[in-house]
Design a protein around this motif. Structure first.
Motif, PDB file in Angstrom:
ATOM      1  N   PRO A 179       0.828  -1.408  -0.165  1.00  0.00           N
ATOM      2  CA  PRO A 179      -0.107   0.054   0.016  1.00  0.00           C
ATOM      3  C   PRO A 179       1.046   1.196  -0.006  1.00  0.00           C
ATOM      4  N   SER A 180       0.409   2.177  -0.628  1.00  0.00           N
ATOM      5  CA  SER A 180       1.285   3.455  -0.687  1.00  0.00           C
ATOM      6  C   SER A 180       0.068   4.795  -0.866  1.00  0.00           C
ATOM      7  N   ILE A 181       0.797   6.003  -0.548  1.00  0.00           N
ATOM      8  CA  ILE A 181      -0.057   7.085  -0.534  1.00  0.00           C
ATOM      9  C   ILE A 181       0.662   7.966  -1.621  1.00  0.00           C
ATOM     10  N   VAL A 182      -0.025   8.395  -2.562  1.00  0.00           N
ATOM     11  CA  VAL A 182       0.557   9.436  -3.772  1.00  0.00           C
ATOM     12  C   VAL A 182      -0.002  10.549  -3.617  1.00  0.00           C
ATOM     13  N   HIS A 183       0.618  11.768  -3.816  1.00  0.00           N
ATOM     14  CA  HIS A 183       0.349  13.160  -4.156  1.00  0.00           C
ATOM     15  C   HIS A 183       0.517  13.355  -5.520  1.00  0.00           C
ATOM     16  N   PHE A 184      -0.625  14.055  -6.147  1.00  0.00           N
ATOM     17  CA  PHE A 184      -0.302  14.609  -7.463  1.00  0.00           C
ATOM     18  C   PHE A 184      -1.297  15.835  -7.851  1.00  0.00           C
ATOM     19  N   ARG A 185      -0.979  16.414  -8.848  1.00  0.00           N
ATOM     20  CA  ARG A 185      -1.637  17.794  -9.110  1.00  0.00           C
ATOM     21  C   ARG A 185      -2.606  17.506 -10.300  1.00  0.00           C
ATOM     22  N   ALA A 186      -3.932  17.959  -9.934  1.00  0.00           N
ATOM     23  CA  ALA A 186      -4.782  17.700 -11.052  1.00  0.00           C
ATOM     24  C   ALA A 186      -4.990  18.986 -11.923  1.00  0.00           C
ATOM     25  N   SER A 187      -5.724  18.586 -13.139  1.00  0.00           N
ATOM     26  CA  SER A 187      -5.659  19.807 -13.913  1.00  0.00           C
ATOM     27  C   SER A 187      -7.144  20.648 -14.268  1.00  0.00           C
ATOM     28  N   GLN A 188      -7.982  19.833 -13.199  1.00  0.00           N
ATOM     29  CA  GLN A 188      -9.335  20.439 -13.555  1.00  0.00           C
ATOM     30  C   GLN A 188      -9.514  21.901 -12.935  1.00  0.00           C
ATOM     31  N   ARG A 189     -10.139  22.680 -13.699  1.00  0.00           N
ATOM     32  CA  ARG A 189     -10.638  23.791 -13.241  1.00  0.00           C
ATOM     33  C   ARG A 189     -11.621  24.394 -12.277  1.00  0.00           C
ATOM     34  N   THR A 190     -12.756  23.364 -12.404  1.00  0.00           N
ATOM     35  CA  THR A 190     -13.807  23.604 -11.660  1.00  0.00           C
ATOM     36  C   THR A 190     -13.922  22.632 -10.319  1.00  0.00           C
ATOM     37  N   ASP A 191     -14.837  22.851  -9.404  1.00  0.00           N
ATOM     38  CA  ASP A 191     -14.845  21.950  -8.396  1.00  0.00           C
ATOM     39  C   ASP A 191     -15.734  20.528  -8.904  1.00  0.00           C
ATOM     40  N   LEU A 192     -16.633  20.790 -10.045  1.00  0.00           N
ATOM     41  CA  LEU A 192     -17.250  19.831 -10.439  1.00  0.00           C
ATOM     42  C   LEU A 192     -16.284  18.874 -11.332  1.00  0.00           C
ATOM     43  N   GLY A 193     -15.380  19.470 -11.910  1.00  0.00           N
ATOM     44  CA  GLY A 193     -14.499  18.694 -12.480  1.00  0.00           C
ATOM     45  C   GLY A 193     -13.553  17.988 -11.573  1.00  0.00           C
ATOM     46  N   ARG A 194     -13.034  18.503 -10.395  1.00  0.00           N
ATOM     47  CA  ARG A 194     -12.350  17.730  -9.504  1.00  0.00           C
ATOM     48  C   ARG A 194     -13.046  16.771  -8.812  1.00  0.00           C
ATOM     49  N   PHE A 195     -14.190  16.908  -8.794  1.00  0.00           N
ATOM     50  CA  PHE A 195     -15.296  16.075  -8.006  1.00  0.00           C
ATOM     51  C   PHE A 195     -15.383  14.844  -8.816  1.00  0.00           C
ATOM     52  N   ILE A 196     -15.574  15.051 -10.075  1.00  0.00           N
ATOM     53  CA  ILE A 196     -15.793  13.907 -11.088  1.00  0.00           C
ATOM     54  C   ILE A 196     -14.340  13.168 -11.267  1.00  0.00           C
TER      55      ILE A 196
END
Length: 158
Positions: free
Chosen positions: A91-108
């Motif tokens: 098991p591992s935990i990873v951090h990465f950056r999302a490129s979505q611009r809206t809350d709805l995009g990040r939610f999806i």
């Protein structure tokens, strides 16, 4: 007003699908109920682009089958991890950056990651996603980059 009509149509179609009654009285009850259910949030001022995302429908037709295929492939990988005694769970935990611009995009995007077996989105701070994976191979980065790109296209930004 356009989104209120969309909301009413979606609610009425769902009502027809679930009730399966087509008598005049039942259709009238359904129409009245859906009208009230659409007008209350409209009066509250909460019917907007994110609460009724009809603009995503056509792009979603391409995204949903791709996501279903990714879920299937991930199910097979997780089943292989569970059923093969010599495969190590790492098991591992990873951090990465999302490129979505809206809350709805990040939610999806976050829910798409969580729907894929073997991975769970455990936190979101701005554009930074924290994802837990059952095995390191489940989160090697290639699937997340592809999913990130596809959700950005779904959102209309890609």
């Amino acid at each position: 007003m356009n989104r209120v009509l969309w909301l009413w149509g979606i609610l009425f179609a769902l009502w027809l699908l679930v009730s399966n009654h087509f008598d005049t009285l039942f259709l009238a009850f359904g129409a009245v109920t859906c009208t009230v259910a659409a007008l209350v949030p409209a009066r509250m001022g909460i019917v907007d682009r994110e609460s009724v995302p009809v603009h995503l429908f056509l792009r979603g037709i391409r995204y949903v089958p791709w996501l279903a295929w990714e879920i299937f492939k991930s199910n097979v990988r997780v089943a292989r991890i569970i059923l093969a005694p010599r495969v190590r769970v790492d098991p591992s935990i990873v951090h990465f950056r999302a490129s979505q611009r809206t809350d709805l995009g990040r939610f999806i995007y976050a829910n798409s990651i969580t729907l894929t077996p073997g991975t769970v989105t455990t936190g979101i701070v701005g554009d930074d996603f924290e994802v837990h994976a059952i095995a390191q191979e489940e989160i090697d980065g290639s699937e997340e980059n592809e999913m990130n790109r596809r959700v950005a296209v779904l959102e209309g930004e890609g």
